[in-house]
Design a protein around this motif. Sequence first.
Motif, mmCIF file in Angstrom:
data_model
loop_
_atom_site.group_PDB
_atom_site.id
_atom_site.type_symbol
_atom_site.label_atom_id
_atom_site.label_comp_id
_atom_site.label_asym_id
_atom_site.label_seq_id
_atom_site.Cartn_x
_atom_site.Cartn_y
_atom_site.Cartn_z
ATOM 1 N N ARG A 113 46.626 36.068 36.252
ATOM 2 C CA ARG A 113 47.540 37.141 35.843
ATOM 3 C C ARG A 113 46.780 38.476 35.816
ATOM 4 O O ARG A 113 47.282 39.509 36.247
ATOM 5 N N ASP A 114 45.528 38.429 35.346
ATOM 6 C CA ASP A 114 44.718 39.641 35.266
ATOM 7 C C ASP A 114 44.223 40.079 36.644
ATOM 8 O O ASP A 114 44.070 41.269 36.913
ATOM 9 N N LEU A 115 43.989 39.097 37.499
ATOM 10 C CA LEU A 115 43.571 39.444 38.865
ATOM 11 C C LEU A 115 44.679 40.231 39.557
ATOM 12 O O LEU A 115 44.440 41.205 40.272
ATOM 13 N N ARG A 116 45.895 39.792 39.300
ATOM 14 C CA ARG A 116 47.047 40.477 39.890
ATOM 15 C C ARG A 116 47.088 41.933 39.427
ATOM 16 O O ARG A 116 47.333 42.843 40.210
ATOM 17 N N GLN A 117 46.805 42.110 38.156
ATOM 18 C CA GLN A 117 46.811 43.472 37.605
ATOM 19 C C GLN A 117 45.651 44.289 38.190
ATOM 20 O O GLN A 117 45.809 45.459 38.527
ATOM 21 N N LEU A 118 44.522 43.640 38.357
ATOM 22 C CA LEU A 118 43.341 44.332 38.878
ATOM 23 C C LEU A 118 43.555 44.787 40.322
ATOM 24 O O LEU A 118 43.196 45.894 40.704
ATOM 25 N N LEU A 119 44.170 43.900 41.132
ATOM 26 C CA LEU A 119 44.345 44.219 42.551
ATOM 27 C C LEU A 119 45.632 45.000 42.817
ATOM 28 O O LEU A 119 45.804 45.590 43.876
ATOM 29 N N GLY A 120 46.567 44.924 41.884
ATOM 30 C CA GLY A 120 47.852 45.576 42.088
ATOM 31 C C GLY A 120 48.786 44.748 42.952
ATOM 32 O O GLY A 120 49.804 45.226 43.434
ATOM 33 N N ARG A 121 48.436 43.509 43.207
ATOM 34 C CA ARG A 121 49.278 42.615 44.014
ATOM 35 C C ARG A 121 48.852 41.185 43.751
ATOM 36 O O ARG A 121 47.755 40.947 43.238
ATOM 37 N N ASP A 122 49.722 40.249 44.145
ATOM 38 C CA ASP A 122 49.368 38.834 44.071
ATOM 39 C C ASP A 122 48.468 38.529 45.245
ATOM 40 O O ASP A 122 48.844 38.795 46.383
ATOM 41 N N LEU A 123 47.300 37.999 45.007
ATOM 42 C CA LEU A 123 46.411 37.661 46.123
ATOM 43 C C LEU A 123 46.939 36.388 46.781
ATOM 44 O O LEU A 123 46.982 35.342 46.155
ATOM 45 N N GLY A 124 47.341 36.497 48.050
ATOM 46 C CA GLY A 124 47.939 35.345 48.716
ATOM 47 C C GLY A 124 46.889 34.432 49.329
ATOM 48 O O GLY A 124 46.929 33.225 49.177
ATOM 49 N N VAL A 125 45.944 35.011 50.029
ATOM 50 C CA VAL A 125 44.945 34.226 50.728
ATOM 51 C C VAL A 125 43.574 34.727 50.287
ATOM 52 O O VAL A 125 43.366 35.934 50.155
ATOM 53 N N ALA A 126 42.647 33.787 50.051
ATOM 54 C CA ALA A 126 41.357 34.180 49.484
ATOM 55 C C ALA A 126 40.441 34.789 50.531
ATOM 56 O O ALA A 126 39.517 34.154 51.028
ATOM 57 N N ILE A 127 40.734 36.016 50.900
ATOM 58 C CA ILE A 127 39.827 36.766 51.767
ATOM 59 C C ILE A 127 39.600 38.088 51.048
ATOM 60 O O ILE A 127 40.507 38.911 50.945
ATOM 61 N N THR A 128 38.416 38.251 50.480
ATOM 62 C CA THR A 128 38.156 39.422 49.649
ATOM 63 C C THR A 128 36.806 40.047 50.009
ATOM 64 O O THR A 128 36.061 39.507 50.811
ATOM 65 N N GLY A 129 36.521 41.155 49.375
ATOM 66 C CA GLY A 129 35.224 41.801 49.558
ATOM 67 C C GLY A 129 35.365 43.266 49.921
ATOM 68 O O GLY A 129 34.451 44.049 49.738
ATOM 69 N N ASP A 181 53.473 26.889 31.054
ATOM 70 C CA ASP A 181 53.044 28.238 30.720
ATOM 71 C C ASP A 181 52.698 28.981 32.016
ATOM 72 O O ASP A 181 51.978 28.457 32.865
ATOM 73 N N GLU A 182 53.214 30.194 32.164
ATOM 74 C CA GLU A 182 53.034 30.916 33.423
ATOM 75 C C GLU A 182 51.556 31.200 33.718
ATOM 76 O O GLU A 182 51.105 31.054 34.854
ATOM 77 N N VAL A 183 50.816 31.606 32.702
ATOM 78 C CA VAL A 183 49.397 31.925 32.916
ATOM 79 C C VAL A 183 48.654 30.670 33.399
ATOM 80 O O VAL A 183 47.857 30.706 34.339
ATOM 81 N N GLU A 184 48.985 29.560 32.764
ATOM 82 C CA GLU A 184 48.356 28.278 33.111
ATOM 83 C C GLU A 184 48.709 27.882 34.555
ATOM 84 O O GLU A 184 47.847 27.465 35.331
ATOM 85 N N LEU A 185 49.985 28.047 34.926
ATOM 86 C CA LEU A 185 50.409 27.670 36.276
ATOM 87 C C LEU A 185 49.717 28.545 37.325
ATOM 88 O O LEU A 185 49.247 28.058 38.346
ATOM 89 N N ARG A 186 49.650 29.832 37.047
ATOM 90 C CA ARG A 186 48.989 30.752 37.985
ATOM 91 C C ARG A 186 47.529 30.342 38.181
ATOM 92 O O ARG A 186 47.029 30.321 39.310
ATOM 93 N N ASN A 187 46.858 30.027 37.086
ATOM 94 C CA ASN A 187 45.450 29.633 37.200
ATOM 95 C C ASN A 187 45.296 28.342 37.999
ATOM 96 O O ASN A 187 44.388 28.204 38.816
ATOM 97 N N ARG A 188 46.216 27.393 37.769
ATOM 98 C CA ARG A 188 46.143 26.127 38.511
ATOM 99 C C ARG A 188 46.271 26.372 40.011
ATOM 100 O O ARG A 188 45.560 25.778 40.819
ATOM 101 N N ILE A 189 47.218 27.238 40.363
ATOM 102 C CA ILE A 189 47.459 27.491 41.789
ATOM 103 C C ILE A 189 46.245 28.181 42.416
ATOM 104 O O ILE A 189 45.809 27.823 43.511
ATOM 105 N N LYS A 190 45.671 29.124 41.698
ATOM 106 C CA LYS A 190 44.487 29.812 42.242
ATOM 107 C C LYS A 190 43.307 28.851 42.345
ATOM 108 O O LYS A 190 42.498 28.943 43.274
ATOM 109 N N ASN A 191 43.190 27.952 41.379
ATOM 110 C CA ASN A 191 42.076 27.004 41.443
ATOM 111 C C ASN A 191 42.206 26.061 42.639
ATOM 112 O O ASN A 191 41.217 25.614 43.203
ATOM 113 N N LYS A 192 43.445 25.791 43.018
ATOM 114 C CA LYS A 192 43.666 24.986 44.231
ATOM 115 C C LYS A 192 43.279 25.818 45.467
ATOM 116 O O LYS A 192 42.724 25.299 46.433
ATOM 117 N N MET A 193 43.569 27.103 45.431
ATOM 118 C CA MET A 193 43.249 27.965 46.567
ATOM 119 C C MET A 193 41.733 28.029 46.802
ATOM 120 O O MET A 193 41.279 27.979 47.937
#
Lengths: 373, 605
Positions: free
Chosen positions: A224-240, B341-353
Amino acid sequence: MAHAYTPGLRVTEWARLTRERRLPLKGHVLVGQGDALEADTIVARCELPGNVQTVNLAARLSLDPVKVPAALLKPLGTQVAKDEPIADSRSLFGLVRTVATAPAKGTLESVSSVTGQLILREPPIPVEVNAFVRGAVAEVLPDEGVLVETRAAFLQGIFGVGGETFGPIAIVARGPDAALEAADLTAAHRGQVVVAGAYVPYAVLMRARELGVAAVVVGGFDDRDLRQLLGRDLGVAITGSEELGLTLVLTEGFGHIRMAERTWRLLAAHQGEQASVSGATQIRAGVMRPEILIPRAEGAEQRHPGGESGLEVGSPLRIIREPYFGRLGQVIELPPELQVLETEAAVRVVVVEFDDDHARAIIPRANVELIAE
Amino acid sequence: MSAEIRPQDVRSILATDCGSTTTKAILIERREDGYRLVVRGEAPTTVEAPFEDVTRGVLNAVREVEELAGRRILDGERIVSPQRGDEGVDLYVSTSSAGGGLQMMVSGLVLQMTGESAQRAALGAGAIVMDVIALNDGRRPHEKIRLLRQLRPDMILLSGGTDGGDVKRVVEMAEILVAADPRARLGAGYDLPVIYAGNRDAADLVTERLAKRTALSVVPNLRPSLERENLRPARDAIHELFMEHVMAHAPGYKTLMTWTDAPIMPTPGAVGIIIEKVAKRDGIAVVGVDIGGATTDVFSVFAGVFNRTVSANLGMSYSVSNVLAEAGIDNILRWVPFEVDEVELRNRIKNKMIRPTTIPQTLEDLVIEQAIAREALRLAFEQHKSLAVGLKGIQSERTISDIMSQTETGSSLVDLLQLGLLVGSGGVLSHAPRRVQAALMMVDAFLPEGVTELAVDSIFMAPQLGVLSTVHEEAATQVFERDCLIRLGAVVAPIGAGKPGQPCVTVGIAAPGQEPVTRAVPAGELVLLPLPREGSVRLTATPERGFDLGAGRGNVIEAEVHGGAVGLIVDARGRRPFGLPEDAARRIALLRRWNAALGLYAREI
């Protein structure tokens, strides 16, 4: 899988590492073989071709495209200033003159007698590449860059954002399981690589940015905080390439996750020493993980399991999926036969004993990661 | 295939698919009853560091096949061919999508006309289309140039203009390409392959501009006239250049190319071949979907017209986070029958990524993964519908009115009422612990209407069988029917919406040697009726007034449907629209009831 391997993230006291420092286009290499380098030494420089502007001269001058090349006031290759006349035409028996001007400063690159378009190239953009890490030039790549060799303590993170930076290491959190708090940060942390423990809340990360912290290395962070930091939902993990004002490296993953003891101890052992940090992550073709290099003169190279060596009884590992996500332990048993999980999927498993409470659990092999040295 | 072996003498076949995460190998042998799958092995793909050689993963997968089959195929690091006694194989073929597959940019003059045709040509050849550039795409020339530079495609398909039409604009697109001077993705040491398939009158001018700077191939116009599309030459050129330029620069592929008995084919191109063959053989409309880690491919054949789309960033591992970004968290959560919980779900999805090869260990985790899969499939199908408007690849005629409708909605070909068979493949569907889970994921995502049969590719062999069919059709077809396609049964879904509990549809099943079964299903319900695993049954379905199964409101339909591992799902939850309650408690209660009715999971969740 008979030859499965479970690549781990490297966390090692001493390694001989080579980093390629290459220009995006051919240019000039400024250092020579064997030269000693600091992280901020500029090793190569080039000029990127400027942006291109197209000017539809045929339309602007009401000319047939075939007549456009003759309407140019200056030969191709000439540098022009913004608003300088570049072509003209005359109408009404030569009484009315129409002039086309340059939309930007640049060079007249080409003109087409088919489309009537002029290509104007803006001035080149200078690009410099630094050494990134203290070391020496191991090889010069003529016109392109260098290979920098360094001997360093080396840690890979699992995910990062932000580009390359460097600064002295500051252990700021109170322990590997503690969250970083705003009160932990002071003006003295400007330009430093701040090591947090298990978690950094968004507001505290923003405080670090305000103070000019170079990088934050932490166990976990909320998406949730990453989204706020980047200003968008990161879809694919390509960063830098993000310009965030600081680099963030997660050593464990998303959420509140205790930093692995080994990682914490290694960073703590080098408190005050200069580290080079890159947040660049690419989890796709050409997997790239964020990294922390702490150059040091001496040490003994350690074994790097990686590759096909795989899991063995006694291997230290990290669980990388619920319900034990983030916990650390070691391999007790590797049953050869498939086992049925609660999901009813039949998979290869590993029996793990956790480091903290010595409890045992059965985990799919796909859900563990070797802690590599 | 060794030169001396004739197709009818082939005793054994090895086929591999080098995916972005896993390399899968299958061994096929000729038995008394024909060609059959013997075993399947897999190993991580090794295109990336530290190995950077695709053949390592291939050899590892083949070694697993050797262990499982109990016989030797390799002599050191060489595939023994032809078969000698019990050793080696007579034929070896492979597909590949490793390293991100084939990534292309295409351009046309008008986005909805030549731009769309070029896109169909590239997609049909198995490429991922990174972007479509056209004169009317809303970008200014310098923006087009910047885009071309940034994206670094493997290949560019340049089209535009009908034969005898506009030359100037086509040349303008070529000049934009020259100004961008784009570089190929894999290595800087070779020229970027560019295919020109536009107005033939502009070919010389385009060649003049591009020949020295790119590896240019000129092929016949893919849209010779407004009413005609001719995609085959462009598709063939894409396949040829994929081998010559792209694969030859990927780590280890030069070696792999010397091992195979047929050109290495892009994985989705090979799957498309198999889907097209099934539709043609059974004379039905077919939709196939392959949901992978990074991408989801949808293939369809409606009214004999084949279309393929790829959703480059919808997948279950590398791209899982993008499913969340595109679908939104609420759309994922609507399929989950418990509070998360939305925060929990978001983290789970990112951890899979960031650790894409992990698998669900708990039932809750499996349910969440399957919820994400529903949304990935739904979005991929939406994208498919918007592009599946095409003509047949080989010189089909299209009327002016068709062209107008194409630019309107782009969905004229996909008619769910006509859909005869829906086939799913990819880990989350093929390896779902219960087959009924795969069936319901497909039903929820695609919302089939009327009567539709369902199947999954058992262990995702479609790519290998697709490429095999180009050199040994008999073996490919036999294995596909006997070992690859697992029939799940069918779904009956009336169009219309009614109040919960109100009569909706009555279904009758007559299976040979069994008592006929009749069941009235009220609106809002999901019911599972048993079907025999093999053979077929006579189905009669009578919708109530206000509901339609394809024969008009209230009109009965009869059909012969295959049995299967799941049975007959009667889906009276409504279509056009299908909706779930906004209120979380009501939605969860409803999902739990449906899940229980289908026996979806081992326990209530």
